[in-house]
Design a protein around this motif. Structure first.
Motif: not given
Length: 338
Positions: A18-19, A113, A115, A122
């Motif tokens: 997801e990063y 955080t 995103s 993210k």
């Protein structure tokens, strides 16, 4: 979601899916094209210094949309205090940080955080976001950080004074009365985003903050000394902005591009991460309140048509957060027949 710092503390040795993000690589440009550093000391009492600084700001707004200032009146002690304070917060146990966690972008104080909501991706960063104008309620700020409220309130006040000074100079550079931009924003909305970029095991696969231009009027950014990350898009090339002791980075944001009817343009920027050490930055966003309608100033139009539609700032912010970073949100308001 406990944030990126919590993953790093657990010893993660890869970038989770997801990063994973495509990154626009930076290209270093030699000294003649470096981001200008403008000295503001003495401009309130010396006409020649004020004229020189104003001319330099005008050129920087036209060429870069970014510049750095020294002699800005914010003490080195205060600048160091706020950097230390952010490190203090992110060195707290994850459980204590999570007390303040929220995804509500309009909450007056929150830990969160990074995103890209629309892309379900993210960023490799965590942050504290605090409203400064209107002021956050004292019960909402962390009790576990010594002098948190004192440091942030003093810093926000100093940034407010600097932002007003710059808006007066910019207004005169545009041929307006010196109070026009300041009055147009009165009362201004001021938000501070204190971002923590943890070290990353594979920095070529993640990004601290993706490509974007800020939505407000102007942004005052403090970079932590000794570690790079910020890059500015200049003529299609990504230029690293090296932290300079005592300097603050100023950038033109979307609402000023609209108000000036495209005479000044907001600039895209991004933040890279590294494997060696975490990095902290303090971004103070200065702009209109959510209920303010923004349109090209009539004083600047003359016989020229407006280049942008009017917008309600709250609706613009909603659009900004819904769109992919990497797109120019301001283009949704451009009048195409111009």
């Amino acid at each position: 979601m406990a944030g990126v710092r919590a993953m790093v503390d657990l010893g993660i040795d890869h970038v989770p899916n997801e990063y994973l993000t495509s990154i626009c690589k930076g290209i270093t440009i030699k000294a003649p094209n470096n981001l200008p550093i403008i000295d503001l000391s003495g401009i309130d009492s010396d006409d020649l210094k004020r004229k020189s600084a104003a001319e330099a700001i005008h050129l920087a707004c036209q060429k870069w949309g970014f510049f750095q200032v020294i002699g800005h009146g914010i003490s080195n002690e205060l600048m160091q205090d706020i950097i230390k304070m952010v490190h203090h917060f992110f060195n707290l146990p994850a459980k204590e940080r999570m007390v303040y966690y929220s995804t509500d972008i309009y909450k007056s104080f929150r830990f969160s955080t990074g995103s890209i909501a629309s892309a379900k991706k993210k960023f490799w960063s965590d942050y504290l976001c605090q409203h400064c104008r209107p002021a956050v309620h004292e019960d909402d700020v962390p009790e576990s950080i010594p002098n948190y409220r004192k440091i942030t309130s003093n810093y926000a006040k100093a940034v407010d004074e600097l932002a007003r000074k710059l808006l007066r100079i910019i207004a005169q550079n545009l041929g307006l009365g010196w109070q026009i931009l300041e009055k147009h924003l009165d009362p201004p909305k001021q938000t501070m985003k204190m971002t923590y970029y943890p070290q990353c095991p594979c920095p070529d696969q993640a990004i601290g903050i993706g490509r974007h231009a800020d939505p407000g009027t102007i942004t005052v950014l403090q970079q932590e000394l000794g570690v790079e990350g910020l890059e500015v898009n200049y003529n299609g090339q990504w230029i690293p902005v090296k932290p300079v002791e005592g300097a603050l980075v100023i950038n033109i944001a979307d609402m000023l591009q609209i108000l000036s009817n495209n005479k000044y343009k907001s600039a895209e920027h991004q933040v890279l991460v590294n494997t060696k050490r975490p990095r902290v930055s303090i971004a103070s966003f200065y702009g209109p309140t959510d209920d303010k309608h923004i349109a090209p100033l009539e004083e600047l139009l003359g016989d020229n048509p407006p280049m942008f539609k009017a917008c309600l700032f709250r609706e613009y912010m909603d659009s900004f957060y819904k769109n992919h970073l990497g797109t120019r949100n301001i283009e949704t308001l451009r009048i195409l027949n111009n």
